[in-house]
Motif scaffolding. Sequence first.
Motif, short mmCIF file in Angstrom:
data_model
loop_
_atom_site.label_atom_id
_atom_site.label_comp_id
_atom_site.label_asym_id
_atom_site.label_seq_id
_atom_site.Cartn_x
_atom_site.Cartn_y
_atom_site.Cartn_z
N ASP A 124 0.83 -1.21 0.00
CA ASP A 124 0.00 0.00 0.00
C ASP A 124 0.86 1.25 0.00
N TYR A 125 0.40 2.22 -0.77
CA TYR A 125 1.00 3.55 -0.79
C TYR A 125 0.18 4.38 0.19
N ILE A 126 0.82 4.89 1.25
CA ILE A 126 0.05 5.47 2.35
C ILE A 126 0.59 6.84 2.75
N SER A 127 -0.23 7.55 3.50
CA SER A 127 0.21 8.78 4.14
C SER A 127 0.05 8.64 5.64
N VAL A 128 0.97 9.26 6.36
CA VAL A 128 0.96 9.24 7.83
C VAL A 128 1.00 10.68 8.33
N SER A 129 0.09 11.00 9.23
CA SER A 129 0.12 12.30 9.92
C SER A 129 0.44 12.04 11.38
N GLY A 130 1.27 12.91 11.95
CA GLY A 130 1.65 12.70 13.34
C GLY A 130 2.46 13.86 13.86
N ASN A 131 3.44 13.57 14.72
CA ASN A 131 4.27 14.61 15.32
C ASN A 131 5.62 14.04 15.71
N LEU A 132 6.53 14.92 16.10
CA LEU A 132 7.84 14.52 16.59
C LEU A 132 7.84 14.45 18.10
N SER A 133 8.52 13.47 18.66
CA SER A 133 8.67 13.35 20.11
C SER A 133 10.12 13.00 20.43
N GLY A 134 10.47 13.13 21.70
CA GLY A 134 11.83 12.83 22.13
C GLY A 134 11.90 11.50 22.87
N ASN A 135 13.07 10.89 22.86
CA ASN A 135 13.27 9.63 23.55
C ASN A 135 14.71 9.56 24.06
N ASP A 136 14.88 9.33 25.35
CA ASP A 136 16.20 9.18 25.97
C ASP A 136 16.28 7.80 26.60
N PHE A 137 17.39 7.10 26.37
CA PHE A 137 17.59 5.80 27.01
C PHE A 137 19.08 5.51 27.13
N VAL A 138 19.41 4.62 28.04
CA VAL A 138 20.79 4.18 28.23
C VAL A 138 20.96 2.85 27.52
N ASN A 139 21.93 2.78 26.61
CA ASN A 139 22.11 1.56 25.83
C ASN A 139 22.88 0.50 26.61
N ALA A 140 23.12 -0.63 25.95
CA ALA A 140 23.78 -1.75 26.63
C ALA A 140 25.19 -1.42 27.07
N GLN A 141 25.81 -0.44 26.43
CA GLN A 141 27.17 -0.02 26.81
C GLN A 141 27.17 1.01 27.93
N GLY A 142 25.97 1.38 28.41
CA GLY A 142 25.87 2.34 29.49
C GLY A 142 25.91 3.78 29.06
N ASN A 143 25.76 4.04 27.76
CA ASN A 143 25.80 5.40 27.24
C ASN A 143 24.39 5.93 27.01
N LEU A 144 24.18 7.21 27.31
CA LEU A 144 22.89 7.84 27.08
C LEU A 144 22.72 8.07 25.59
N VAL A 145 21.56 7.65 25.06
CA VAL A 145 21.22 7.86 23.65
C VAL A 145 19.95 8.71 23.60
N SER A 146 19.98 9.80 22.84
CA SER A 146 18.82 10.67 22.69
C SER A 146 18.43 10.68 21.22
N THR A 147 17.17 10.43 20.94
CA THR A 147 16.68 10.39 19.57
C THR A 147 15.41 11.23 19.43
N THR A 148 15.12 11.60 18.20
CA THR A 148 13.83 12.21 17.86
C THR A 148 13.03 11.17 17.10
N GLN A 149 11.82 10.90 17.56
CA GLN A 149 10.98 9.88 16.95
C GLN A 149 9.78 10.50 16.24
N VAL A 150 9.28 9.78 15.25
CA VAL A 150 8.01 10.14 14.62
C VAL A 150 6.91 9.33 15.27
N ARG A 151 5.89 10.00 15.76
CA ARG A 151 4.73 9.32 16.33
C ARG A 151 3.58 9.44 15.34
N GLY A 152 3.09 8.32 14.86
CA GLY A 152 1.98 8.32 13.91
C GLY A 152 0.65 8.45 14.61
N VAL A 153 -0.23 9.28 14.05
CA VAL A 153 -1.58 9.46 14.62
C VAL A 153 -2.64 8.95 13.65
#
Length: 330
Positions: A93-122
């Motif tokens: 399917d050829y689709i369209s997604v509407s949503g917004n940007l959100s933030g996400n912070d987590f500590v990875n397996a190496q113990g380092n903080l990783v910060s990302t910007t995610q797309v949240r689909g609505v």
Amino acid sequence: MAEELRELRNNVQIVGLLKTKSLEEKTTKSGKLAIMGYLIIEVKDGENIQNIRVSVYAGKFKKDGTISKLYTSDKKVMDEFKDIDKFGRENADYISVSGNLSGNDFVNAQGNLVSTTQVRGVFMSREEDREANKPHAWATVESVINGMTDVEDADGPTGDKSVEAYTVGYGGTVIELQNVIIKSDIAQQFETMYFPGTMGLITYKINNYAQVKVEEPTEATQHGFGSTDMVEESVVQNYVTNLEIIGGEQPVDNGTEFTAEQIDEIVAQRKQQIATASAPKTQAPTTGFGGNDVQLPPNAKPSGQPKTETANPWATKDGGSTGEDDFDAF
């Protein structure tokens, strides 16, 4: 107490082929039914193939007990939409997604903080007219700009700029937009308009693609037999993941822009988010040796641990129960 920061405009639109669909209905830790998971949308962008991941979450019931329209819509996506991975490119399917940007912070397996910007689909829908709805992945976000630095490579500054940008979500939550860049052809114009402490409506292109170099096959030193044709070798040189500023309005200057104090609050809140995400998680006390999954009797603790002040191990300081946390969909 500082006044809550107002929510800023934050809209995403993605149009492309549904590459991957990973959705399922689950029960959260608090017992609520929800559809959750992610989609990957393939977006043809010139010579690049973008693969944009979209997080999806929709609770089944509203507060009044009726079924949520978002849940109904997402269930149709889950049950009916066809992706490349399972059904093939010709059937996807050829689709369209509407949503917004959100933030996400987590500590990875190496113990380092990783910060990302995610797309949240609505909202997700099929698009029948591909000519009228060309592939793209854009975000139009009311952004606070707090500085710029030069992007450099082995030869020095490239002319591109790295931009420190924030927006504000629901409930006054600060979202730092990660890996924001602006290309050299418009960087100077942008820099004269958006100096630190200004804000305005900015359009970003969401980038997530592999840079591929096609290498010509080297000639064999001695022909063996049959055809001399050889397959070209494609080598991934780099993965590009960023938010690229491609346009925007004039900075806000009508009295609705944030004050210097509010921008300081944005930066301070972001620092606190990072500190909280980086803080070591509390570990359960160990028994010293052997398996640590042994269930102790009520009120008992491993040897050497102080006595508890309450019979309820989940109690708060005032004796009440903390309850369970909901499943973190993002």
